[in-house]
Design a protein around this motif. Structure first.
Motif, mmCIF file in Angstrom:
data_model
loop_
_atom_site.group_PDB
_atom_site.id
_atom_site.type_symbol
_atom_site.label_atom_id
_atom_site.label_comp_id
_atom_site.label_asym_id
_atom_site.label_seq_id
_atom_site.Cartn_x
_atom_site.Cartn_y
_atom_site.Cartn_z
ATOM 1 N N LEU A 131 14.939 21.556 19.607
ATOM 2 C CA LEU A 131 16.335 21.118 19.618
ATOM 3 C C LEU A 131 16.575 19.901 18.717
ATOM 4 O O LEU A 131 17.526 19.152 18.929
ATOM 5 C CB LEU A 131 16.789 20.829 21.049
ATOM 6 C CG LEU A 131 16.824 22.060 21.967
ATOM 7 C CD1 LEU A 131 17.213 21.658 23.389
ATOM 8 C CD2 LEU A 131 17.787 23.116 21.448
ATOM 9 N N ASN A 132 15.699 19.720 17.719
ATOM 10 C CA ASN A 132 15.951 18.679 16.714
ATOM 11 C C ASN A 132 16.793 19.245 15.580
ATOM 12 O O ASN A 132 16.489 20.315 15.046
ATOM 13 C CB ASN A 132 14.633 18.175 16.110
ATOM 14 C CG ASN A 132 13.921 17.188 17.014
ATOM 15 O OD1 ASN A 132 14.533 16.579 17.887
ATOM 16 N ND2 ASN A 132 12.635 17.023 16.806
ATOM 17 N N LEU A 133 17.838 18.528 15.206
ATOM 18 C CA LEU A 133 18.634 18.848 14.019
ATOM 19 C C LEU A 133 18.556 17.648 13.073
ATOM 20 O O LEU A 133 18.245 16.537 13.509
ATOM 21 C CB LEU A 133 20.096 19.072 14.395
ATOM 22 C CG LEU A 133 20.456 20.394 15.071
ATOM 23 C CD1 LEU A 133 21.844 20.299 15.687
ATOM 24 C CD2 LEU A 133 20.419 21.531 14.048
ATOM 25 N N ALA A 134 18.877 17.876 11.806
ATOM 26 C CA ALA A 134 18.856 16.754 10.870
ATOM 27 C C ALA A 134 20.053 16.812 9.942
ATOM 28 O O ALA A 134 20.514 17.882 9.564
ATOM 29 C CB ALA A 134 17.577 16.777 10.049
ATOM 30 N N CYS A 135 20.548 15.636 9.620
ATOM 31 C CA CYS A 135 21.619 15.494 8.630
ATOM 32 C C CYS A 135 20.943 15.139 7.308
ATOM 33 O O CYS A 135 20.575 13.993 7.087
ATOM 34 C CB CYS A 135 22.569 14.393 9.106
ATOM 35 S SG CYS A 135 23.727 13.832 7.864
ATOM 36 N N ILE A 136 20.726 16.158 6.486
ATOM 37 C CA ILE A 136 20.073 15.949 5.191
ATOM 38 C C ILE A 136 21.003 16.507 4.114
ATOM 39 O O ILE A 136 21.366 17.679 4.165
ATOM 40 C CB ILE A 136 18.717 16.685 5.127
ATOM 41 C CG1 ILE A 136 17.772 16.161 6.213
ATOM 42 C CG2 ILE A 136 18.086 16.538 3.745
ATOM 43 C CD1 ILE A 136 16.509 16.992 6.370
ATOM 44 N N GLY A 137 21.380 15.667 3.168
ATOM 45 C CA GLY A 137 22.214 16.141 2.073
ATOM 46 C C GLY A 137 23.703 15.970 2.303
ATOM 47 O O GLY A 137 24.509 16.428 1.496
#
Lengths: 168, 201
Positions: free
Chosen positions: B46-52
């Motif tokens: 359940l990890n998300l990332a804000c990349i870009g």
């Protein structure tokens, strides 16, 4: 050609018919009669954002959590949302449908002939971003609303609907 | 007015350890330098990332929180990132998700681009801003032990909650590698499994 005003209740019916659960918005003068109905609607939730690029990210988060959102913004907000349209909606392959009001458009002209850059550059910008768009120039064009959701799912990406003249 | 040159600061590592010890089934949206460190400390479906799309972590997390009211959502934001989307404080306070924890790693610099100072680096206070926007709770910590002692009470209360963590700048300059043509972007790979996991519960 002359664009015809779409009655607010008909546009709301089309939005409801497309199964929309959340409308993520920055208020659009052009669609204010629809906004009035939406804010009183008990089934569709409205989520108010400070900027349109936030609305893209909120919509993406809603999709991750299993909801069916639609963005409702003004053309000026399209320009403000470009980085998240690219970085979230396009790169993330999110099927986000955007309802964009062409505030101030001359209803007698194609949008690309309009004197206002906000109207004139809308479709060329969407084309540059590889986002399909459909013009709602009257009640007969409302079939595009549900179809846009199908198209967004098929493409795994955003689709824009342009509200051609002020809703009534 | 806060004088940020005088505040106590903890290491990013110690700050994230406090959170990792409380990790259960929350959706966590990370961004910038804290994201890589968090994923190592707390690998999870359940990890998300804000990349870009720098600045978008808080509102991506807001959307998840509003779609999953029964599940806690944590956003581990950066100070420079939040600066880019300060209006999101008003958006989050207005939507008022009670399940939303907004962590802001406040090191005062744009670390990934070479540690240039933030605008208003010397006095900016995100907890005060969040309080003014209308968050239900705000707090600031510069000491990991104090943060560790206070976090359970903050987690138990109704959000939205913003916790500002003063951390020491570290040299985490990041130079992006070229993306091979035809690659699937990280976000497109990352979120479908999260959506699938959420749909199962």
């Amino acid at each position: 050609m002359t664009a015809q005003s779409i009655p607010a209740d008909q546009l709301l019916s089309a939005i409801r018919g497309a199964g929309v659960q959340d409308v993520v918005l920055v208020p659009d003068t052009h669609q204010r009669t629809v906004l009035d109905l939406l804010m009183d609607d008990e089934e569709i939730r409205t989520i108010h954002c400070s900027t349109e690029d936030e609305a893209v990210a909120v919509s993406a988060g809603l999709i991750i959590g299993g909801r069916r959102p639609m963005m409702q913004i003004q053309h000026a907000g399209l320009y403000a949302s470009v980085n998240n349209l690219r970085g979230v909606a396009l790169d993330g392959h999110f099927p986000i449908v955007l309802l964009i009001g062409l505030l101030g458009r001359d209803a007698e002209l194609e949008p690309e002939q309009d004197g206002s850059s906000m109207v004139r550059l809308c479709r060329p910008l969407l084309e540059t971003l590889d986002i399909p768009s459909h013009l709602l120039d009257g009640p007969e064009d409302l079939h595009h609303v549900a179809e846009a959701f199908d198209e967004a799912q098929e493409r795994n990406g955003p689709v824009a609907l342009l509200v051609g003249t002020t809703t009534s | 007015m806060t004088n940020n040159s005088e505040v106590q600061r903890m290491s990013l590592d110690a700050a994230l350890d406090v959170l990792a010890r409380r990790r259960e089934d929350q959706v966590v949206v990370g961004t910038m330098t804290a994201n890589g460190a968090w994923r190592q400390k707390s690998p999870h479906d359940l990890n998300l990332a804000c990349i870009g799309f720098m600045g978008g972590a808080s509102t991506l997390g807001l959307g998840v929180a509003l779609s999953q009211p029964g599940r806690d959502v944590w956003v581990i934001d950066g100070d420079g990132s939040l600066m880019m989307q300060l209006g999101s404080l008003g958006t989050i306070a207005g939507a008022a998700p009670s399940n939303f924890l907004h962590i802001v790693i406040h090191n005062g610099v744009y670390e990934t681009s070479g540690s240039q100072p933030l605008p208003s680096q010397q006095q900016v206070d995100f907890a005060q801003m969040a309080e003014g926007a209308g968050y239900a709770q705000t707090a600031s910590f510069g000491d990991a032990e104090e943060f560790d002692s206070a976090i359970d009470e903050l987690l138990a209360a109704e959000g939205p909650t913003l916790v500002q963590l003063y951390t020491r700048p570290e040299d985490r300059f990041y130079s992006a590698r070229p993306t091979p043509p035809g690659s699937t972007p990280a976000l497109a790979r990352m979120w479908p499994p999260v959506a699938e996991a959420l749909a199962k519960d």
